[in-house]
Design an enzyme around this catalytic site. Structure first.
Site, PDB file in Angstrom:
ATOM      1  CE  LYS A  72      43.228  42.418  34.576  1.00 52.12           C
ATOM      2  NZ  LYS A  72      41.727  41.701  34.060  1.00 52.12           N
TER       3      LYS A  72
ATOM      4  CE  LYS B  64      34.243  42.567  32.324  1.00 53.35           C
ATOM      5  NZ  LYS B  64      35.246  43.168  32.184  1.00 53.35           N
TER       6      LYS B  64
ATOM      7  CE  LYS C 188      39.348  44.831  39.158  1.00 54.63           C
ATOM      8  NZ  LYS C 188      38.403  45.427  37.873  1.00 54.63           N
TER       9      LYS C 188
END
Ligand code: ATP
Ligand code: LTN
Length: 338
Positions: free
Chosen positions: A117, A202, A199
């Site tokens: 991230k 959302k 991956k």
């Protein structure tokens, strides 16, 4: 005398960072539902974790309630499960501080989710993103959870939780249960439909790369039709990198129908990707349509959702206070006079 059966505890959480995807469902929520009858279960919406990325306040409120509605819509019975919002229970952040004082920087530096991230272009690298796994450890240890159903990407965080719990137990005597992850054998990492090497997420996947549980049927069909495959035509599960797209679609198919991969390969032996995708779209729509309908209905009944959250938080709070009190005593904080 009646023998008292002590049920083991299951706990998990999902962030209200966007619309739940079929990855969240197959990787985690399917197990939430499967386990609800045989265990004491606590399923949270981890709104504090969601704050590690910027959130619009109004949208965050909406998304948090929507996740609760989706928990119920996929089949979690509020009578059988503690469904609650993380921020409704005092104790998660308090325990985070205490566990943070036992967690090495080296351990946090190893966390692949943080590395992924924070290395994204334009990432907002704040302290919360870094200490995120300690809050997750607190969520789990506060309730003495035995098992934690999660997708593959959370395995490392559960391992860190185990290490922190063992460290605490060693230093202050046996206090926390050492939790174990429950990760599905198939479907623990559903991939992005447009980039099957990443991956499905959302918040990170683009709109056409993810299938939301509450997508309209026509949108689902369109996304599956345009899912990236390869120039071949055989419906076959292969570990080859260029086969990642069809492998992912086969995994979704198998998880929603409970047919084995071998059975699906046989069924499509002399048929092409077009036929397969059309059938898969029908299967996904059939599975998700009732979830969407129920979700939309529940979102119109906020009083009901609030009543579920109230009772979920009340019972979680009792457990949390008990555990936090125990931790405070063990580490030498003076008990407040009441
Ligand atoms: P975000 O994009 O905000 O990081 P996310 O979609 O990755 O969110 P989380 O809220 O972090 O979802 O995860 C909720 C649960 O769903 C976790 O147990 C996680 O392991 C699981 N999960 C998330 N994405 C997938 C996926 N693509 N395949 C399987 N399981 C998944
Ligand atoms: N970090 C998890 C969400 C999460 C969680 C938890 C999962 C927060 N607290 C406790 C299991 C148990 C994620 O999926 N990103």
């Amino acid at each position: 005398m009646d023998e008292q059966v002590i049920q083991k505890t299951i706990l998990s959480g999902i962030q209200p960072t966007g619309q739940l995807t079929i990855g969240n469902y197959i990787g985690a929520m399917k197990n939430f539902v499967r386990l609800q009858n045989d265990y004491e279960t606590l399923y949270m919406v981890v709104d504090l974790h969601a704050l590690t990325v910027p959130q619009d306040p109004k949208e965050l409120r909406h998304k948090t309630l929507s996740v609760i509605a989706q928990y119920i819509s996929v089949g979690l019975d509020p009578e059988k499960n503690n469904l609650f919002i993380q921020s409704h229970v005092t104790g998660h952040t308090e325990l985070t501080w205490i566990l943070g004082c036992l967690t090495g920087l080296g351990d946090l530096n190893r966390m692949t989710q943080f590395k992924d991230k924070s290395s994204k272009p334009g990432a907002n690298i704040n302290a919360g993103l870094y200490t995120y796994p300690i809050l997750m450890a607190s969520d789990i240890l506060l309730y003495n959870a035995d098992f934690v159903p999660v997708g593959e990407d959370q395995k490392q965080h559960v391992e860190l939780t185990r290490d922190i719990a063992m460290k605490f137990n060693y230093r202050y005597s046996d206090t926390f249960t050492i939790p174990e992850p429950i990760i599905p054998k198939s479907g623990a990492r559903i991939m992005d439909l447009q980039n099957p090497l990443a991956k499905m997420s959302k918040s990170d996947s683009g709109e056409s790369g993810r299938l939301a549980l509450i997508d309209e049927p026509s949108v689902i069909a369109k996304k599956i039709k345009s899912a990236v495959t390869d120039s071949g035509s055989e419906i076959k599960f292969s570990e080859d990198e260029e086969k990642a797209g069809i492998r992912n679609l086969l995994t979704i198919y198998s998880n929603l129908t409970e047919l084995s991969i071998a059975d699906i390969e046989l069924k499509y032996k002399s048929r092409g990707y077009g036929d397969f995708k059309k059938d898969l779209a029908d299967i996904v729509v059939e599975k998700l349509s009732p979830i969407k309908l129920k979700h939309d209905d529940l979102m119109k009944n906020k009083d009901y959702l609030e009543s579920v959250l109230k009772s979920g938080a009340e019972s979680a709070q009792k457990k949390a206070w008990k555990m936090l009190g125990k931790v405070y005593r063990k580490i030498g904080l003076v008990q407040a006079a009441r």
